[in-house]
Scaffold this active site. Sequence first.
Site, PDB file in Angstrom:
ATOM      1  CG  LEU A   1      -4.057  -9.864  -6.105  1.00  0.00           C
ATOM      2  CD1 LEU A   1      -3.084 -11.065  -5.360  1.00  0.00           C
ATOM      3  CD2 LEU A   1      -5.388 -10.663  -6.354  1.00  0.00           C
TER       4      LEU A   1
ATOM      5  CB  ALA B   1      -0.557  -9.970   0.463  1.00  0.00           C
TER       6      ALA B   1
ATOM      7  CE1 TYR C   1       1.260  -7.303   4.456  1.00  0.00           C
ATOM      8  CE2 TYR C   1       2.189  -7.930   7.124  1.00  0.00           C
ATOM      9  CZ  TYR C   1       1.483  -7.795   5.636  1.00  0.00           C
ATOM     10  OH  TYR C   1       1.769  -9.913   5.950  1.00  0.00           O
TER      11      TYR C   1
HETATM   12  N1  LIG Z   1       6.507 -12.314   4.445  1.00  0.00           N
HETATM   13  C1  LIG Z   1       6.401 -12.368   5.172  1.00  0.00           C
HETATM   14  O1  LIG Z   1       7.248 -12.083   6.319  1.00  0.00           O
HETATM   15  C2  LIG Z   1       4.853 -12.510   5.293  1.00  0.00           C
HETATM   16  C3  LIG Z   1       4.715 -13.328   6.473  1.00  0.00           C
HETATM   17  C4  LIG Z   1       3.129 -12.893   7.338  1.00  0.00           C
HETATM   18  C5  LIG Z   1       2.549 -13.479   6.492  1.00  0.00           C
HETATM   19  N2  LIG Z   1       2.503 -13.317   5.377  1.00  0.00           N
HETATM   20  C6  LIG Z   1       1.542 -13.455   4.539  1.00  0.00           C
HETATM   21  O2  LIG Z   1       1.495 -14.756   3.576  1.00  0.00           O
HETATM   22  C7  LIG Z   1       1.224 -14.074   2.716  1.00  0.00           C
HETATM   23  C8  LIG Z   1       2.577 -14.455   1.166  1.00  0.00           C
HETATM   24  O3  LIG Z   1       3.372 -13.477   1.620  1.00  0.00           O
HETATM   25  P1  LIG Z   1       4.768 -14.328   0.802  1.00  0.00           P
HETATM   26  O4  LIG Z   1       5.752 -13.798   1.566  1.00  0.00           O
HETATM   27  O5  LIG Z   1       4.221 -15.175  -0.317  1.00  0.00           O
HETATM   28  O6  LIG Z   1       5.137 -12.314   0.261  1.00  0.00           O
HETATM   29  P2  LIG Z   1       5.762 -11.808  -1.942  1.00  0.00           P
HETATM   30  O7  LIG Z   1       6.429 -12.631  -1.843  1.00  0.00           O
HETATM   31  O8  LIG Z   1       5.728 -10.595  -1.265  1.00  0.00           O
HETATM   32  O9  LIG Z   1       4.999 -12.008  -2.852  1.00  0.00           O
HETATM   33  C9  LIG Z   1       3.514 -11.018  -3.151  1.00  0.00           C
HETATM   34  C10 LIG Z   1       2.614 -12.296  -4.212  1.00  0.00           C
HETATM   35  O10 LIG Z   1       1.613 -10.871  -4.686  1.00  0.00           O
HETATM   36  C11 LIG Z   1       1.615 -10.641  -5.611  1.00  0.00           C
HETATM   37  N3  LIG Z   1       0.966  -9.681  -5.697  1.00  0.00           N
HETATM   38  C12 LIG Z   1       0.866  -8.284  -4.877  1.00  0.00           C
HETATM   39  N4  LIG Z   1       0.377  -6.816  -5.811  1.00  0.00           N
HETATM   40  C13 LIG Z   1      -0.210  -8.197  -6.350  1.00  0.00           C
HETATM   41  C14 LIG Z   1      -1.537  -7.057  -7.716  1.00  0.00           C
HETATM   42  N5  LIG Z   1      -1.417  -5.896  -7.587  1.00  0.00           N
HETATM   43  N6  LIG Z   1      -1.665  -8.093  -8.341  1.00  0.00           N
HETATM   44  C15 LIG Z   1      -1.647  -9.052  -8.549  1.00  0.00           C
HETATM   45  N7  LIG Z   1      -0.393  -9.398  -7.963  1.00  0.00           N
HETATM   46  C16 LIG Z   1       0.473  -8.575  -6.565  1.00  0.00           C
HETATM   47  C17 LIG Z   1       3.337 -10.446  -6.543  1.00  0.00           C
HETATM   48  O11 LIG Z   1       3.577 -10.126  -7.202  1.00  0.00           O
HETATM   49  P3  LIG Z   1       4.303  -9.573  -7.914  1.00  0.00           P
HETATM   50  O12 LIG Z   1       5.765 -10.452  -8.102  1.00  0.00           O
HETATM   51  O13 LIG Z   1       3.881  -9.185  -9.465  1.00  0.00           O
HETATM   52  O14 LIG Z   1       5.022  -8.318  -7.241  1.00  0.00           O
HETATM   53  C18 LIG Z   1       3.752 -11.647  -5.012  1.00  0.00           C
HETATM   54  O15 LIG Z   1       3.111 -12.025  -6.304  1.00  0.00           O
HETATM   55  C19 LIG Z   1       0.907 -12.861   1.914  1.00  0.00           C
HETATM   56  O16 LIG Z   1      -0.586 -13.200   2.603  1.00  0.00           O
HETATM   57  C20 LIG Z   1       1.361 -12.094   3.186  1.00  0.00           C
HETATM   58  O17 LIG Z   1       0.278 -11.733   3.916  1.00  0.00           O
HETATM   59  C21 LIG Z   1       4.128 -12.981   4.630  1.00  0.00           C
END
Ligand SMILES: NC(=O)c1ccc[n+]([C@@H]2O[C@H](COP(=O)([O-])OP(=O)(O)OC[C@H]3O[C@@H](n4cnc5c(N)ncnc54)[C@H](OP(=O)(O)O)[C@@H]3O)[C@@H](O)[C@H]2O)c1
Length: 302
Positions: free
Chosen positions: A38, A61, A126
Amino acid sequence: MTSILVTGGTGQVGIELARYPWPQDYALACPTRSELDLSDTASIRAYLADRRFDAIVNSGAYTAVDKAESEVGLAWAVNALAPAVLAEAAGKAGIPLIQLSTDYVFDGKKDGPHVEDDPVRPLNVYGASKEGGEQAVRTACRSHVILRTSWVVSPHGRNFVKTILRLVGEKPSLDVVADQLGVPTSAADIAGAVATIVAALLAAPGASEERYGTFHYCSAGVTSWHGIAEIIAAAAARPGPARCEIRPIATRDYPTPARRPLNSRLATGKIEERYAIRPRQWRVALEEVLEGLARAARETTT
Ligand SMILES: NC(=O)c1ccc[n+]([C@@H]2O[C@H](COP(=O)([O-])OP(=O)(O)OC[C@H]3O[C@@H](n4cnc5c(N)ncnc54)[C@H](OP(=O)(O)O)[C@@H]3O)[C@@H](O)[C@H]2O)c1
């Protein structure tokens, strides 16, 4: 077959999307980072070039909120440029794009829950990069759903619940921020909401305009990081060790590289009305995550 591209398949929400009981005629494609990077628009274009999908869910993300302050280019590449390329592809193919976004697009100065049309003003890199992603998606893909959520928790990856669970087992007391308000939202619940949206949009491709746009989805109720930590400490002390004391502190007493909104509350009335999606109380969702973690711990010790 109905083919859905899910990015971020190794993340909290991505894992739950892959586990979700989709209808049998749905096939999910969850490319690895080496198949679809990404941070690299050429990689995304190459992956999409010879594949056809019926919908795209961008749950990938850059989510390292503090690190983003010093990795601005990478955060913007993953959180804004990648959604732009995905949205361009979805727009050209005429397929829906579900873009996950965040409460951190707001500055949190509002009293009470934020509605979808409230003005955005991110306090950190972010949040700004995610807001950039939202704008790109709105611009390039008419049939988009931007789903803003907050404080994602799950038994997977790195998150607040897992960190606190470890710390309450190590320390007699913990200082936890009590003046940031919001709710923990289960990744499994988010996956369920995404699946409902995808199914509704694919069942009625020319769906009414009311089904598209920006929506808020998070658990019901309100708490603080301190409130969540209290529940975790109580669960960890069942039945065994002395309970770790969770002491409330103010955000100003816990300096971090990224500023965070004091109010992360999201109003969910719009998604309830237009998709009949009803959020669960945050405690119920949190207890389920804690049970999942306890089960996983038992399985590794037996
Ligand atoms: N976490 C929170 O508290 C939170 C709060 C509000 C909104 N959100 C949003 O909800 C969504 C899901 O969040 P989440 O908590 O599931 O995130 P997460 O657990 O941090 O997972 C992020 C994912 O994105 C992938 N990723 C990151 N950089 C990448 C790259 N360069 N190429 C390909 N894949 C990449 C990661 O892959 P790797 O495993 O290889 O790193 C992982 O699969 C996101 O849009 C986030 O912004 C999250």
